[in-house]
Design a protein around this motif. Structure first.
Motif, PDB file in Angstrom:
ATOM      1  N   THR A  34      64.279  73.164 111.096  1.00 21.87           N
ATOM      2  CA  THR A  34      64.702  72.645 109.790  1.00 21.87           C
ATOM      3  C   THR A  34      65.000  73.801 108.848  1.00 21.87           C
ATOM      4  OG1 THR A  34      63.340  70.654 110.070  1.00 21.87           O
ATOM      5  CG2 THR A  34      64.091  71.186 107.837  1.00 21.87           C
ATOM      6  N   VAL A  35      66.248  73.889 108.403  1.00 24.63           N
ATOM      7  CA  VAL A  35      66.718  74.912 107.470  1.00 24.63           C
ATOM      8  C   VAL A  35      67.492  74.205 106.366  1.00 24.63           C
ATOM      9  CG1 VAL A  35      68.097  77.009 107.170  1.00 24.63           C
ATOM     10  CG2 VAL A  35      66.926  76.581 109.353  1.00 24.63           C
ATOM     11  N   ARG A  36      67.179  74.481 105.121  1.00 30.48           N
ATOM     12  CA  ARG A  36      67.872  73.848 103.986  1.00 30.48           C
ATOM     13  C   ARG A  36      67.791  72.323 104.044  1.00 30.48           C
ATOM     14  NH1 ARG A  36      72.171  76.516 101.013  1.00 30.48           N
ATOM     15  NH2 ARG A  36      73.040  74.406 100.890  1.00 30.48           N
ATOM     16  N   GLY A  37      66.715  71.788 104.596  1.00 30.25           N
ATOM     17  CA  GLY A  37      66.575  70.344 104.686  1.00 30.25           C
ATOM     18  C   GLY A  37      67.355  69.709 105.821  1.00 30.25           C
ATOM     19  N   VAL A  38      68.048  70.518 106.616  1.00 28.78           N
ATOM     20  CA  VAL A  38      68.812  70.025 107.769  1.00 28.78           C
ATOM     21  C   VAL A  38      68.017  70.323 109.034  1.00 28.78           C
ATOM     22  CG1 VAL A  38      70.949  70.239 109.085  1.00 28.78           C
ATOM     23  CG2 VAL A  38      70.996  70.420 106.581  1.00 28.78           C
ATOM     24  N   THR A  39      67.781  69.301 109.854  1.00 24.73           N
ATOM     25  CA  THR A  39      67.019  69.458 111.090  1.00 24.73           C
ATOM     26  C   THR A  39      67.934  69.282 112.294  1.00 24.73           C
ATOM     27  OG1 THR A  39      65.006  68.612 110.039  1.00 24.73           O
ATOM     28  CG2 THR A  39      65.071  68.608 112.444  1.00 24.73           C
ATOM     29  N   LEU A  40      67.942  70.304 113.155  1.00 26.40           N
ATOM     30  CA  LEU A  40      68.772  70.279 114.353  1.00 26.40           C
ATOM     31  C   LEU A  40      67.967  70.777 115.548  1.00 26.40           C
ATOM     32  CD1 LEU A  40      72.067  71.848 112.928  1.00 26.40           C
ATOM     33  CD2 LEU A  40      71.689  69.439 113.487  1.00 26.40           C
ATOM     34  N   PRO A  41      68.300  70.305 116.755  1.00 21.54           N
ATOM     35  CA  PRO A  41      67.596  70.793 117.943  1.00 21.54           C
ATOM     36  C   PRO A  41      68.087  72.178 118.331  1.00 21.54           C
ATOM     37  CG  PRO A  41      69.310  69.235 118.574  1.00 21.54           C
ATOM     38  CD  PRO A  41      69.274  69.240 117.066  1.00 21.54           C
ATOM     39  N   ILE A  42      67.162  73.032 118.755  1.00 19.21           N
ATOM     40  CA  ILE A  42      67.509  74.352 119.277  1.00 19.21           C
ATOM     41  C   ILE A  42      66.656  74.628 120.515  1.00 19.21           C
ATOM     42  CG2 ILE A  42      68.100  75.233 116.974  1.00 19.21           C
ATOM     43  CD1 ILE A  42      65.527  76.970 117.188  1.00 19.21           C
TER      44      ILE A  42
ATOM     45  N   ILE B 267      71.336  80.861 116.601  1.00 22.05           N
ATOM     46  CA  ILE B 267      71.687  79.642 115.882  1.00 22.05           C
ATOM     47  C   ILE B 267      72.962  79.886 115.080  1.00 22.05           C
ATOM     48  CG2 ILE B 267      69.294  78.867 115.703  1.00 22.05           C
ATOM     49  CD1 ILE B 267      69.366  79.779 112.755  1.00 22.05           C
ATOM     50  N   SER B 268      73.608  78.795 114.706  1.00 21.01           N
ATOM     51  CA  SER B 268      74.769  78.837 113.818  1.00 21.01           C
ATOM     52  C   SER B 268      74.298  78.529 112.407  1.00 21.01           C
ATOM     53  CB  SER B 268      75.813  77.810 114.268  1.00 21.01           C
ATOM     54  OG  SER B 268      76.709  77.510 113.218  1.00 21.01           O
ATOM     55  N   ARG B 269      74.447  79.487 111.504  1.00 14.41           N
ATOM     56  CA  ARG B 269      73.993  79.247 110.130  1.00 14.41           C
ATOM     57  C   ARG B 269      74.845  78.171 109.446  1.00 14.41           C
ATOM     58  NH1 ARG B 269      76.258  82.364 105.785  1.00 14.41           N
ATOM     59  NH2 ARG B 269      78.107  83.560 106.401  1.00 14.41           N
ATOM     60  N   ASN B 270      76.119  78.106 109.813  1.00 17.64           N
ATOM     61  CA  ASN B 270      77.002  77.101 109.216  1.00 17.64           C
ATOM     62  C   ASN B 270      76.547  75.684 109.532  1.00 17.64           C
ATOM     63  OD1 ASN B 270      78.609  79.158 108.216  1.00 17.64           O
ATOM     64  ND2 ASN B 270      80.044  79.096 109.927  1.00 17.64           N
TER      65      ASN B 270
ATOM     66  N   LYS C 294      78.964  86.938 109.691  1.00 20.81           N
ATOM     67  CA  LYS C 294      79.334  86.074 110.812  1.00 20.81           C
ATOM     68  C   LYS C 294      78.389  84.879 110.907  1.00 20.81           C
ATOM     69  CE  LYS C 294      81.723  89.467 113.674  1.00 20.81           C
ATOM     70  NZ  LYS C 294      81.818  90.103 115.020  1.00 20.81           N
ATOM     71  N   ASP C 295      78.854  83.874 111.609  1.00 23.73           N
ATOM     72  CA  ASP C 295      78.124  82.614 111.700  1.00 23.73           C
ATOM     73  C   ASP C 295      76.848  82.722 112.542  1.00 23.73           C
ATOM     74  OD1 ASP C 295      77.593  79.794 111.611  1.00 23.73           O
ATOM     75  OD2 ASP C 295      78.555  79.592 113.561  1.00 23.73           O
ATOM     76  N   THR C 296      76.888  83.493 113.625  1.00 25.34           N
ATOM     77  CA  THR C 296      75.764  83.535 114.568  1.00 25.34           C
ATOM     78  C   THR C 296      74.608  84.390 114.049  1.00 25.34           C
ATOM     79  OG1 THR C 296      77.245  83.224 116.453  1.00 25.34           O
ATOM     80  CG2 THR C 296      75.063  84.131 116.919  1.00 25.34           C
ATOM     81  N   ILE C 297      73.421  83.809 114.064  1.00 16.79           N
ATOM     82  CA  ILE C 297      72.198  84.516 113.703  1.00 16.79           C
ATOM     83  C   ILE C 297      71.328  84.598 114.957  1.00 16.79           C
ATOM     84  CG2 ILE C 297      70.164  84.569 112.219  1.00 16.79           C
ATOM     85  CD1 ILE C 297      72.814  84.817 110.707  1.00 16.79           C
ATOM     86  N   THR C 298      70.868  85.803 115.282  1.00 19.40           N
ATOM     87  CA  THR C 298      70.018  85.995 116.458  1.00 19.40           C
ATOM     88  C   THR C 298      68.559  86.067 116.030  1.00 19.40           C
ATOM     89  OG1 THR C 298      71.768  87.181 117.628  1.00 19.40           O
ATOM     90  CG2 THR C 298      69.511  87.519 118.405  1.00 19.40           C
TER      91      THR C 298
END
Length: 198
Positions: free
Chosen positions: A132-140, A168-171, A183-187
């Protein structure tokens, strides 16, 4: 950092339930924050940069009889993030990226632990969960490694080292500001030392 001899200690960890059936229950662990770090890497204007965030809270339970039942629930303090450049940190914590004022924590809750092909956590193990980042929850899904303390007895699971890695993709989480610079990708490269305890 990790060598073959260190990887081999996991064989003894996985054989513990046969010799020590009392260890079959879930064991609570607490994080040693001083020896743990949540590292992240990002590309700023073509140059790789590193940052860290401290852990705010962690609930970790490991089942030595069945590592796939182990669980992790970790919250990271976004407001105390550090980077090599002050201006990069300020931009990252601002409303266009992580919006730390409104969303001061990042949380990861595991949903599944998958062992490697050989049934060991040292052979391509992965841990899936909800981020969960910025209130958005996604599977990783993160690559996972777990080790006993070097030189410890085969039955000594009092202190363990964990390493989790992934991207992960920050976007995808809405942290999309400054696209022309970052860039979009965060390691992610998370290293943690945990100790048995309630």
């Amino acid at each position: 950092m990790l060598n073959l001899s260190r990887r081999s200690v996991l064989l003894s960890v996985l054989s513990l339930p046969l010799a020590h059936p009392l260890l079959a229950a879930m064991q609570p662990y607490k994080l040693d924050a001083r020896k743990s770090s949540v590292g992240f890497y990002f590309n700023l204007s073509g140059t790789n940069q590193k940052g860290t965030m401290p852990v705010r809270s962690a609930q970790i339970r490991i089942d030595p009889a069945d590592l796939t039942r182990s669980t992790v629930d970790v919250s990271v303090d976004v407001t105390r993030a550090k980077t090599n450049f002050v201006f990069a940190r300020n931009a990252m914590l601002g409303a266009e990226v992580l919006d730390a004022k409104q969303f001061p924590t990042i949380r990861f809750v595991s949903t599944r632990v998958q062992l490697g092909k050989s049934g060991r956590i040292s052979d391509g193990a992965r841990i899936a969960g909800d981020l969960t980042v910025r209130g958005v929850t996604l599977p990783i899904t993160l690559d996972a490694e777990l080790y006993r303390r070097r030189g410890s007895a085969s039955a000594d699971l009092s202190t363990l080292d964990i390493r989790l890695r992934g991207q992960i993709s920050r976007n995808s989480f809405g942290a999309s500001g400054y696209k022309e610079l970052v860039k979009d990708t965060i390691t992610l490269d998370i290293r943690a030392k945990i100790q048995q305890g309630k």
